[in-house]
Design an enzyme around this catalytic site. Sequence first.
Site, mmCIF file in Angstrom:
data_model
loop_
_atom_site.group_PDB
_atom_site.id
_atom_site.type_symbol
_atom_site.label_atom_id
_atom_site.label_comp_id
_atom_site.label_asym_id
_atom_site.label_seq_id
_atom_site.Cartn_x
_atom_site.Cartn_y
_atom_site.Cartn_z
ATOM 1 N N ASP A 107 3.824 5.828 -2.418
ATOM 2 C CA ASP A 107 5.154 6.421 -1.882
ATOM 3 C C ASP A 107 5.520 5.808 -0.536
ATOM 4 O O ASP A 107 4.640 5.169 -0.120
ATOM 5 C CB ASP A 107 5.071 8.210 -2.159
ATOM 6 C CG ASP A 107 3.857 8.653 -1.160
ATOM 7 O OD1 ASP A 107 3.524 7.854 -0.483
ATOM 8 O OD2 ASP A 107 3.492 9.537 -1.809
ATOM 9 N N LYS A 109 4.326 4.895 -9.922
ATOM 10 C CA LYS A 109 4.525 5.835 -8.800
ATOM 11 C C LYS A 109 4.254 7.234 -9.581
ATOM 12 O O LYS A 109 3.379 8.188 -9.346
ATOM 13 C CB LYS A 109 5.353 6.005 -7.829
ATOM 14 C CG LYS A 109 5.202 6.892 -6.690
ATOM 15 C CD LYS A 109 6.276 7.399 -5.825
ATOM 16 C CE LYS A 109 7.271 8.210 -6.347
ATOM 17 N NZ LYS A 109 8.278 8.485 -5.332
#
Length: 220
Positions: free
Chosen positions: A141, A122
């Site tokens: 996320d 991420k």
Amino acid sequence: MESARRRVGAIVRLLRRRYPRARTSLDFGSPLEILVATILAAQCTDERVNTLTPGLFRRYPTAEALARADRTELEGIIRPAGFFRNKAKSIVGAASRIVEAYGGVVPDSMAELVTLPGVARKTANIVLSAGYGKAEGIAVDTHAGRLARRLGLSREEDPVKVERDLMALLPRKDWLDFNVLLVEHGRALCTARNPKCPACFLKSLCPSAGAAAAPGKKKR
Ligand code: SF4
């Protein structure tokens, strides 16, 4: 996933039309700064991170300076972001590896970024897209994961599996801004609690329209 494939192009077009200036709300001026800001933003608001980073980057303007940082002083500066001991460890660890392995320059590939301590896909995706304008994946996320599930683009909970599903559905040209579009929509209408489905411009494309907010139904 065939129906998802049919819908996703229209979803991207509508999101871009509604959020034409979608970008990360973290303030940064370099790949190093977006890397550090993203580490700090875990379980903290971007607004709070933005109040800390100007002073932090003045005090430690380079990877070399961060690698040499006095841990107690660094922890004191970033304390308001929460989890400050772990975050300081990740920042110093990542900066040290950037200095030792990459000559002080944040690397610009997924394979290299995920070797930095405290950096998983991420964070690497955010550094690549925001810092370098490169798309090697799609950052997932909490907003992106929730919206991907509600929009019927993934059934997975694990962010890496959600990312894999999104990468299979979206052409690569759409990877770069998909995270920030979902984040904008997750903040504006498709909020974690009480999504505003009746007002949502995606409701005709969304299998969760109405159901996501129904009392007693499992929140997705
Ligand atoms: S219709 Fe509701 S659940 Fe679907 S994207 Fe819009 S706000 Fe989210």
